[in-house]
Design an enzyme around this catalytic site. Sequence first.
Site, PDB file in Angstrom:
ATOM      1  N   HIS A 195       0.789  -1.194  -0.094  1.00 11.79           N
ATOM      2  CA  HIS A 195      -0.114   0.046  -0.177  1.00 11.79           C
ATOM      3  C   HIS A 195       0.552   1.195   0.154  1.00 11.79           C
ATOM      4  CE1 HIS A 195      -3.847  -1.911   1.583  1.00 11.79           C
ATOM      5  NE2 HIS A 195      -3.996  -1.894   0.246  1.00 11.79           N
ATOM      6  N   ARG A 302     -11.611   1.402 -14.284  1.00 13.11           N
ATOM      7  CA  ARG A 302     -11.606   0.092 -13.467  1.00 13.11           C
ATOM      8  C   ARG A 302     -12.602  -0.122 -12.410  1.00 13.11           C
ATOM      9  NH1 ARG A 302      -5.435   0.478 -14.475  1.00 13.11           N
ATOM     10  NH2 ARG A 302      -5.055  -1.548 -15.502  1.00 13.11           N
ATOM     11  N   ARG A 340     -15.229  -0.269 -17.868  1.00 13.98           N
ATOM     12  CA  ARG A 340     -15.140  -1.706 -17.814  1.00 13.98           C
ATOM     13  C   ARG A 340     -15.916  -2.381 -16.612  1.00 13.98           C
ATOM     14  NH1 ARG A 340      -9.061  -4.200 -16.951  1.00 13.98           N
ATOM     15  NH2 ARG A 340      -9.534  -3.820 -14.955  1.00 13.98           N
ATOM     16  N   GLU A 444      -6.936  -9.486 -23.956  1.00 17.08           N
ATOM     17  CA  GLU A 444      -5.845  -9.616 -23.034  1.00 17.08           C
ATOM     18  C   GLU A 444      -5.622 -11.244 -22.751  1.00 17.08           C
ATOM     19  OE1 GLU A 444      -7.112  -7.648 -19.430  1.00 17.08           O
ATOM     20  OE2 GLU A 444      -9.218  -8.455 -19.583  1.00 17.08           O
ATOM     21  N   ASN A 467      -1.072  -5.872 -20.031  1.00 12.33           N
ATOM     22  CA  ASN A 467      -0.735  -6.525 -18.665  1.00 12.33           C
ATOM     23  C   ASN A 467      -0.845  -8.013 -18.576  1.00 12.33           C
ATOM     24  OD1 ASN A 467      -0.176  -3.686 -17.996  1.00 12.33           O
ATOM     25  ND2 ASN A 467      -1.885  -3.517 -16.776  1.00 12.33           N
ATOM     26  N   ASP A 468      -2.291  -8.198 -18.875  1.00 12.55           N
ATOM     27  CA  ASP A 468      -2.472  -9.561 -18.807  1.00 12.55           C
ATOM     28  C   ASP A 468      -2.161 -10.078 -20.106  1.00 12.55           C
ATOM     29  OD1 ASP A 468      -3.865 -10.161 -16.478  1.00 12.55           O
ATOM     30  OD2 ASP A 468      -5.542  -8.729 -16.809  1.00 12.55           O
ATOM     31  N   ARG A 478       1.835 -12.049 -12.971  1.00  5.85           N
ATOM     32  CA  ARG A 478       2.326 -10.810 -12.877  1.00  5.85           C
ATOM     33  C   ARG A 478       2.521 -10.073 -11.553  1.00  5.85           C
ATOM     34  NH1 ARG A 478      -3.198  -7.614 -15.210  1.00  5.85           N
ATOM     35  NH2 ARG A 478      -2.517  -5.674 -13.949  1.00  5.85           N
ATOM     36  N   CYS A 515      -4.762  -0.199 -23.566  1.00  6.80           N
ATOM     37  CA  CYS A 515      -4.865   0.384 -22.089  1.00  6.80           C
ATOM     38  C   CYS A 515      -4.017  -0.056 -21.054  1.00  6.80           C
ATOM     39  CB  CYS A 515      -6.207   0.312 -21.733  1.00  6.80           C
ATOM     40  SG  CYS A 515      -6.924  -1.219 -21.380  1.00  6.80           S
TER      41      CYS A 515
HETATM   42  C1  PEP Z   1      -4.345  -5.172 -18.807  1.00  5.77           C
HETATM   43  O1  PEP Z   1      -4.668  -6.277 -18.311  1.00  5.77           O
HETATM   44  O2  PEP Z   1      -3.444  -4.548 -19.499  1.00  5.77           O
HETATM   45  C2  PEP Z   1      -5.292  -4.179 -18.086  1.00  5.77           C
HETATM   46  C3  PEP Z   1      -5.401  -2.974 -18.636  1.00  5.77           C
HETATM   47  O3  PEP Z   1      -6.160  -4.605 -16.956  1.00  5.77           O
HETATM   48  P1  PEP Z   1      -5.763  -4.980 -15.569  1.00  5.77           P
HETATM   49  O4  PEP Z   1      -4.390  -4.098 -15.356  1.00  5.77           O
HETATM   50  O5  PEP Z   1      -6.775  -3.954 -14.698  1.00  5.77           O
HETATM   51  O6  PEP Z   1      -5.652  -6.178 -15.379  1.00  5.77           O
HETATM   52 MG    MG Z   2      -6.185  -7.223 -17.320  1.00  3.03          MG
END
Ligand code: PEP
Ligand code: MG
Length: 584
Positions: A195, A302, A340, A444, A467-468, A478, A515
Amino acid sequence: MSFTLHGIPVSRGIAIGRAYLIAPAALDVDHYLIEPAEIEGEIERFRSAQRVVTQELDALRADLAADAPTEMGAFIDVHSMILNDAMLVQETIDLIRTRRYNVEWALTEQLERLSRHFDEVDDEYLRERKADIEQVVERVLKALAGASVNLAHNVHGACDEMIVVAHDIAPADMMQFKTQTFQGFVTDLGGRTSHTAIVARSLGIPAAVGVQQASALIRQDDLIIVDGDHGIVIVDPAPIVLEEYTYRQSEKALEQRKLQRLKFSPTKTLCGTHIELCANIELPDDARAAIDAGATGVGLFRTEFLFMNQKDGRLPEEEEQFDAYRRAVELMNGMPVTIRTIDVGADKPLEAMGSTGDGYETAPNPALGLRAIRWSLSEPQMFLTQLRAILRASAFGCVKILIPMLAHAQEIDQTLDLIREAKRQLDDAGLAYDPTVKIGAMIEIPAAAIALPLFLKRLDFLSIGTNDLIQYTLAIDRADNSVAHLYDPLHPAVLHLIAFTLREAKRAGVPVSVCGEMAGDPALTRLLLGMGLTEFSMHPSQLLVVKQEILRSNLKTLEKPVADVLAAFEPGELDAALKRVAQA
Ligand code: PEP
Ligand code: MG
């Protein structure tokens, strides 16, 4: 004597100043047995300390500046919840009753039990919540000792160049620093997802965490440099090192000021292509930061953060969600807001998920389990409630609905059916919504990218969640530090999936954005532009530095080097091609 310490960089920038040490609150307490007749009095002593801490937390919450990062309110709420949680309160009272421990002893004994329990948990995020419990217990112990924790008071009069050095800092205490002039912080403990690290990033303060022994080795008033880009702390630097870092610091400040000038200029490449720059937000009021940074819309809201940190683990009602979505839409004042649907599970667990009896809590591999849309489809009433709330907000501006983690045609179809059902329910209730609201999917999961025609045929727009996409393409959790070195946005497989998605969506005339974190990394801006990306969405703090890269890029000259990147598989070849992209 000058020496250097290494930790984890969590918030960029350079801070130079005097160390201000915050000693860890002593968890060293008296241990004694009480008489049976004293039990009720001892429990009352505990209750009254609990009331004092409640007042402290309420005062912190009330003192929150309007522009305080949204995470800060959430941290106070977490601490309030822990303070009243049966695992802490009831168990401590039981120890007082059954073992006749004095309250301090009972409290620290219970803390130890909970700590052992948390140490056994695999999940890094949950392990870090142990620190929250310790911080709450510290507050109660101090209240029992008659000393309320007030860091703002402690640091009053500190010099302007203060750098906080601590074993650990409670996020709630971090907030008190917001009104103080300080330049950075260093902690012995902490990980990337702690945090404290999250707050530091959102405050934009240079910081390094996990700098082991920092609070033992650094002395009060030592001159220190915090290099938040590299996680380095230099203690008592040599004059030449100090000079170098002072220079770098002033360069960075100048760059920041220059970037502000770009805020109102149109986002166009040198060859005249218009690029859309949108913001990622977590809570409605984050829309202000998006506007301040010059975003032309919200590319990713989000919504799961509205569901997390809810009191008693309940889910937010339709009205509460509607108010939140409408607020973001109104703040964006006609600009598009891409909302989302809830993406919980994996590293974002939700208390309510455990109560569905679906075995989520014991899922062997939550990142591959009942996450995001999979959970939504398994909880149709919860999902319909969210869809109705989002649709109702669409009557107040430009709303798009984005669905996370889709992979299968039947998941898309089921989702679209539920959206139609939500619209029917609103029609029956006579509630307004925009009937033309656009529906999009996150790309993703590699399967989604490879089977893109399924998506292109059914949806209005796409958004690549890198990211995913990286996590699932490379089979790298991750959130797991032990494999963090293998998490590589530039792996050829990842680049090919992104390039393919951009190319095919463009060919089909379906708008597509990125994104994930890659969109906010200026080192990757040219590469993404060269692959055909025209819509980026990122944390507002990254927007201007990415814009600067865009203004300096020419799509024509990027064509060849980006084609070379995509043709390269060997690391050496790939590096050389990436260098040519950077220089194009
Ligand atoms: C992603 O997966 O790139 C994404 C934007 O969603 P999150 O980071 O919320 O999983
Ligand atoms: Mg994601």
